[in-house]
Each structure stands twice: as C-alpha cells, then as structure tokens.
Design a protein around this motif. Structure first.
Motif, PDB file in Angstrom:
ATOM      1  N   VAL A 105       0.869  -1.173   0.000  1.00  0.00           N
ATOM      2  CA  VAL A 105       0.000   0.000   0.000  1.00  0.00           C
ATOM      3  C   VAL A 105       0.903   1.220   0.000  1.00  0.00           C
ATOM      4  CG1 VAL A 105      -1.812   1.283   1.173  1.00  0.00           C
ATOM      5  CG2 VAL A 105      -1.830  -1.221   1.223  1.00  0.00           C
ATOM      6  N   LEU A 106       0.641   2.133  -0.917  1.00  0.00           N
ATOM      7  CA  LEU A 106       1.496   3.300  -1.133  1.00  0.00           C
ATOM      8  C   LEU A 106       0.734   4.567  -0.775  1.00  0.00           C
ATOM      9  CD1 LEU A 106       4.074   4.609  -2.332  1.00  0.00           C
ATOM     10  CD2 LEU A 106       2.991   4.398  -4.588  1.00  0.00           C
ATOM     11  N   LEU A 107       1.271   5.339   0.182  1.00  0.00           N
ATOM     12  CA  LEU A 107       0.693   6.620   0.581  1.00  0.00           C
ATOM     13  C   LEU A 107       1.766   7.688   0.370  1.00  0.00           C
ATOM     14  CD1 LEU A 107      -1.838   8.017   1.888  1.00  0.00           C
ATOM     15  CD2 LEU A 107      -0.657   7.767   4.073  1.00  0.00           C
ATOM     16  N   GLY A 108       1.776   8.304  -0.810  1.00  0.00           N
ATOM     17  CA  GLY A 108       2.786   9.289  -1.149  1.00  0.00           C
ATOM     18  C   GLY A 108       2.293  10.709  -0.970  1.00  0.00           C
ATOM     19  N   SER A 109       2.975  11.638  -1.648  1.00  0.00           N
ATOM     20  CA  SER A 109       2.569  13.046  -1.714  1.00  0.00           C
ATOM     21  C   SER A 109       2.422  13.704  -0.344  1.00  0.00           C
ATOM     22  CB  SER A 109       1.266  13.195  -2.512  1.00  0.00           C
ATOM     23  OG  SER A 109       1.436  12.710  -3.825  1.00  0.00           O
ATOM     24  N   PHE A 110       3.109  13.182   0.672  1.00  0.00           N
ATOM     25  CA  PHE A 110       3.091  13.771   2.014  1.00  0.00           C
ATOM     26  C   PHE A 110       1.681  13.831   2.619  1.00  0.00           C
ATOM     27  CE2 PHE A 110       6.417  15.880  -0.559  1.00  0.00           C
ATOM     28  CZ  PHE A 110       7.532  15.340   0.050  1.00  0.00           C
ATOM     29  N   LEU A 111       0.791  12.945   2.149  1.00  0.00           N
ATOM     30  CA  LEU A 111      -0.587  12.961   2.642  1.00  0.00           C
ATOM     31  C   LEU A 111      -0.662  12.651   4.127  1.00  0.00           C
ATOM     32  CD1 LEU A 111      -2.465  11.166  -0.288  1.00  0.00           C
ATOM     33  CD2 LEU A 111      -2.372  13.620   0.204  1.00  0.00           C
ATOM     34  N   VAL A 112       0.324  11.949   4.667  1.00  0.00           N
ATOM     35  CA  VAL A 112       0.318  11.613   6.086  1.00  0.00           C
ATOM     36  C   VAL A 112       0.381  12.871   6.949  1.00  0.00           C
ATOM     37  CG1 VAL A 112       2.823  11.374   6.390  1.00  0.00           C
ATOM     38  CG2 VAL A 112       1.264   9.957   7.749  1.00  0.00           C
ATOM     39  N   HIS A 113       0.769  14.011   6.359  1.00  0.00           N
ATOM     40  CA  HIS A 113       0.846  15.269   7.100  1.00  0.00           C
ATOM     41  C   HIS A 113      -0.436  16.098   6.979  1.00  0.00           C
ATOM     42  CE1 HIS A 113       5.099  14.914   8.188  1.00  0.00           C
ATOM     43  NE2 HIS A 113       5.251  14.325   7.018  1.00  0.00           N
ATOM     44  N   ALA A 114      -1.555  15.449   6.724  1.00  0.00           N
ATOM     45  CA  ALA A 114      -2.844  16.148   6.650  1.00  0.00           C
ATOM     46  C   ALA A 114      -3.029  17.049   7.863  1.00  0.00           C
ATOM     47  CB  ALA A 114      -3.981  15.135   6.566  1.00  0.00           C
ATOM     48  N   GLY A 115      -3.560  18.249   7.625  1.00  0.00           N
ATOM     49  CA  GLY A 115      -3.726  19.202   8.712  1.00  0.00           C
ATOM     50  C   GLY A 115      -4.625  18.705   9.823  1.00  0.00           C
ATOM     51  N   ASP A 116      -5.660  17.955   9.474  1.00  0.00           N
ATOM     52  CA  ASP A 116      -6.608  17.430  10.455  1.00  0.00           C
ATOM     53  C   ASP A 116      -6.127  16.055  10.918  1.00  0.00           C
ATOM     54  OD1 ASP A 116      -8.762  16.378  11.862  1.00  0.00           O
ATOM     55  OD2 ASP A 116     -10.267  17.161  10.474  1.00  0.00           O
ATOM     56  N   HIS A 133      -1.007  -9.456   5.426  1.00  0.00           N
ATOM     57  CA  HIS A 133      -0.296  -9.653   6.697  1.00  0.00           C
ATOM     58  C   HIS A 133       1.206  -9.742   6.487  1.00  0.00           C
ATOM     59  CE1 HIS A 133      -0.422 -13.879   5.356  1.00  0.00           C
ATOM     60  NE2 HIS A 133       0.601 -14.071   6.169  1.00  0.00           N
ATOM     61  N   ASP A 134       1.624 -10.190   5.285  1.00  0.00           N
ATOM     62  CA  ASP A 134       3.049 -10.272   4.986  1.00  0.00           C
ATOM     63  C   ASP A 134       3.484  -9.178   3.999  1.00  0.00           C
ATOM     64  OD1 ASP A 134       1.622 -11.257   2.842  1.00  0.00           O
ATOM     65  OD2 ASP A 134       2.908 -13.003   2.505  1.00  0.00           O
ATOM     66  N   GLY A 135       2.650  -8.144   3.859  1.00  0.00           N
ATOM     67  CA  GLY A 135       2.958  -7.051   2.949  1.00  0.00           C
ATOM     68  C   GLY A 135       3.580  -5.863   3.664  1.00  0.00           C
ATOM     69  N   CYS A 136       3.625  -4.732   2.980  1.00  0.00           N
ATOM     70  CA  CYS A 136       4.204  -3.530   3.580  1.00  0.00           C
ATOM     71  C   CYS A 136       3.473  -2.288   3.102  1.00  0.00           C
ATOM     72  CB  CYS A 136       5.696  -3.419   3.252  1.00  0.00           C
ATOM     73  SG  CYS A 136       6.075  -3.123   1.512  1.00  0.00           S
ATOM     74  N   VAL A 137       3.644  -1.223   3.855  1.00  0.00           N
ATOM     75  CA  VAL A 137       3.088   0.089   3.528  1.00  0.00           C
ATOM     76  C   VAL A 137       4.254   1.046   3.324  1.00  0.00           C
ATOM     77  CG1 VAL A 137       1.636   1.994   4.324  1.00  0.00           C
ATOM     78  CG2 VAL A 137       1.014  -0.367   4.896  1.00  0.00           C
ATOM     79  N   LEU A 138       4.257   1.755   2.200  1.00  0.00           N
ATOM     80  CA  LEU A 138       5.275   2.767   1.933  1.00  0.00           C
ATOM     81  C   LEU A 138       4.650   4.140   2.094  1.00  0.00           C
ATOM     82  CD1 LEU A 138       7.226   1.415  -1.176  1.00  0.00           C
ATOM     83  CD2 LEU A 138       7.632   0.989   1.253  1.00  0.00           C
ATOM     84  N   ILE A 139       5.284   4.979   2.900  1.00  0.00           N
ATOM     85  CA  ILE A 139       4.747   6.295   3.237  1.00  0.00           C
ATOM     86  C   ILE A 139       5.799   7.356   2.955  1.00  0.00           C
ATOM     87  CG2 ILE A 139       3.809   7.748   5.083  1.00  0.00           C
ATOM     88  CD1 ILE A 139       2.963   5.131   6.487  1.00  0.00           C
ATOM     89  N   MET A 221      12.908  10.355   3.889  1.00  0.00           N
ATOM     90  CA  MET A 221      11.614  10.868   3.458  1.00  0.00           C
ATOM     91  C   MET A 221      10.617   9.736   3.169  1.00  0.00           C
ATOM     92  SD  MET A 221      10.767  13.496   0.309  1.00  0.00           S
ATOM     93  CE  MET A 221      11.972  14.696   0.903  1.00  0.00           C
ATOM     94  N   TRP A 222      11.139   8.578   2.792  1.00  0.00           N
ATOM     95  CA  TRP A 222      10.287   7.421   2.533  1.00  0.00           C
ATOM     96  C   TRP A 222      10.482   6.396   3.641  1.00  0.00           C
ATOM     97  CZ3 TRP A 222       6.525   6.572  -1.013  1.00  0.00           C
ATOM     98  CH2 TRP A 222       6.414   7.502  -2.056  1.00  0.00           C
ATOM     99  N   VAL A 223       9.365   5.789   4.038  1.00  0.00           N
ATOM    100  CA  VAL A 223       9.368   4.838   5.150  1.00  0.00           C
ATOM    101  C   VAL A 223       8.660   3.566   4.708  1.00  0.00           C
ATOM    102  CG1 VAL A 223       8.650   4.440   7.531  1.00  0.00           C
ATOM    103  CG2 VAL A 223       9.229   6.752   6.775  1.00  0.00           C
ATOM    104  N   ARG A 224       9.243   2.432   5.057  1.00  0.00           N
ATOM    105  CA  ARG A 224       8.543   1.153   4.872  1.00  0.00           C
ATOM    106  C   ARG A 224       8.037   0.695   6.230  1.00  0.00           C
ATOM    107  NH1 ARG A 224      12.203  -2.585   2.082  1.00  0.00           N
ATOM    108  NH2 ARG A 224      13.139  -2.878   4.140  1.00  0.00           N
ATOM    109  N   ALA A 225       6.729   0.501   6.320  1.00  0.00           N
ATOM    110  CA  ALA A 225       6.105   0.056   7.572  1.00  0.00           C
ATOM    111  C   ALA A 225       5.467  -1.302   7.358  1.00  0.00           C
ATOM    112  CB  ALA A 225       5.063   1.065   8.046  1.00  0.00           C
ATOM    113  N   LEU A 226       5.390  -2.080   8.430  1.00  0.00           N
ATOM    114  CA  LEU A 226       4.802  -3.411   8.388  1.00  0.00           C
ATOM    115  C   LEU A 226       3.588  -3.473   9.288  1.00  0.00           C
ATOM    116  CD1 LEU A 226       8.054  -5.576   8.652  1.00  0.00           C
ATOM    117  CD2 LEU A 226       6.927  -4.697   6.582  1.00  0.00           C
TER     118      LEU A 226
END
Length: 232
Positions: A105-116, A133-139, A221-226
């Motif tokens: 799952v890819l969440l780019g464009s700095f969306l994790v920094h949403a103001g709300d 369960h054995d995948g990853c999230v890139l943020i 700037m890029w993070v891999r999360a499990l």
C-alpha cells in the motif's frame, strides 16, 4: 483525501481544481522524480500495489511500466481520467473499503501530514485495512527543514515550483503556499500541513497497527512500515 472542499485548501489556475487545491492540468505535466526507483527497491518484483492519492498518474505510470500491478485511488474523477494501464477507483482515501488486500500500500505526496489529525488517522487505517499480513506500507513523509528557509524554488518541466511561505494556521499546523510558474500558465496551491517529529510519526503508525521497518534513502523521506500482527 475526501471529495468535499476542505477548509484551508484552495487552488488557482486554468483547468479543473480538486477539493484539496490540486490542478489536474498541472499535475499531468509535472515529471516523476525518484519515487519509482525508491519504491522498486523497497518492494518485491511484480507486487500488487494499492496507490492511494494517485493524482494524474505521475508515479502510477512508471510503476506499471516496471511490471507492477497497480490499483490507483483518487477522489478526483478528472485526475483518474489521466491514468492509464492501472485499475482505477474513485473514492476518498479514508473511506475506501475494498474487499481485498495488497502486497504493497502506497501513501505518497506527504498525505500523512494532513492538517486534520482525524484525516491522518483515517488514511493510516485505510493503509492497514488493505495491506496483506506479509505485505508492507510505503509512506512519504516530510524531511527536516521542509518549512524553513522560504521562499525557495526549483526548476521543473520547463517551469518553476516556488514554495512561497509556510505560516502557522493553528496549533501544530502550517498553511503552505506554493506557486507553479510556466511560460504558458501559472497555478497556485494553498494547503495545510501538520509537521510530525519522528516520535509523533511513529506513534501515529502504532495507533493504526503499523510499525516502522526501515527509513529509506538518506533523507528518510520514505518509510517502509509493516502491519503489526494481531492488530485489525
């Protein structure tokens, strides 16, 4: 992001403008940078990727060309009209509920920094809900100093991107104003960004059932999360 006009977000310039102030015509002309290289190095070959907030396909298209199967999600039907080679889904990210899970799952464009913060929580819940369960999230997250030493500008695609200002807009929130100047057109965008320390960022992931596996590239700037086992 949601399909509603968001307070604190606005855009100007020719063509369609999305609820969070993005210009469809502008995003179609902006070139991809090193995002596909970073993503390709961080995930298995030919992975199934859920890209959240795909825009006009700036990152989508290089990923498809490299053999990834991409499901591209955006709130804007005008943006999705520009996407080719990928399955597309029109939906606010935080409301997305597909009956399937993905290798990445890819969440780019700095969306994790949403103001709300509630929006950020919704984005991360969507990431957790759709990753195997054995995948990853890139943020993609903001690096240190992103809101300092302004104004600054860089050249792109025959034009200029100028970050004009970043001003306080409430407790912990910055209002960022960016101008895009090309010989044939000009756009601007104002949006809210909530800077996160490393500790606050990792806490937000933990609350969503995710944990940092690695910070990618030198600028972190890029993070891999499990996904955390046993968390929904």
């Amino acid at each position: 992001m949601g399909g509603r006009v968001r307070e604190g977000y606005q855009g100007t310039g020719p063509g369609a403008i999305t609820p969070d102030g993005c210009s469809v015509e502008l995003y179609e002309r902006l070139p991809v940078r090193d995002e596909p290289d970073i993503i390709e190095r961080a995930v298995p070959a030919q992975a199934r990727i859920l890209e959240l907030g795909c825009g006009a396909g700036r990152v989508t298209h290089p990923l498809v060309e490299r053999g990834f199967t991409v499901t591209a999600v955006d709130e804007s039907p005008q943006m999705l009209e520009r996407v080719h080679g990928a399955r597309t889904v029109c939906s606010p990210i935080e409301e997305l509920e597909l009956d399937e899970r993905f290798d990445v799952v890819l969440l780019g464009s700095f969306l994790v920094h949403a103001g709300d913060p509630r929006v950020r929580q919704g984005l991360l819940r969507t990431c957790r809900r759709h990753v195997r369960h054995d995948g990853c999230v890139l943020i993609q997250r903001e690096n240190d100093g992103r809101h300092e030493n302004l104004p600054r500008e860089r050249k792109t695609a025959g034009g200029l991107i100028r970050v004009v200002s970043s001003e306080p807009a409430g407790p912990g929130v910055q209002s960022v104003h960016v101008e895009y100047v090309f010989p044939d057109a000009q756009w601007s965008q104002t949006f809210l960004s909530r800077p996160l320390t490393t500790e606050a960022f990792e806490l937000a992931l933990s609350e969503a059932g995710l944990a940092v596996d690695a910070y990618l590239a030198g600028d972190r700037m890029w993070v891999r999360a499990l996904p955390v086992p046993g968390r929904p």
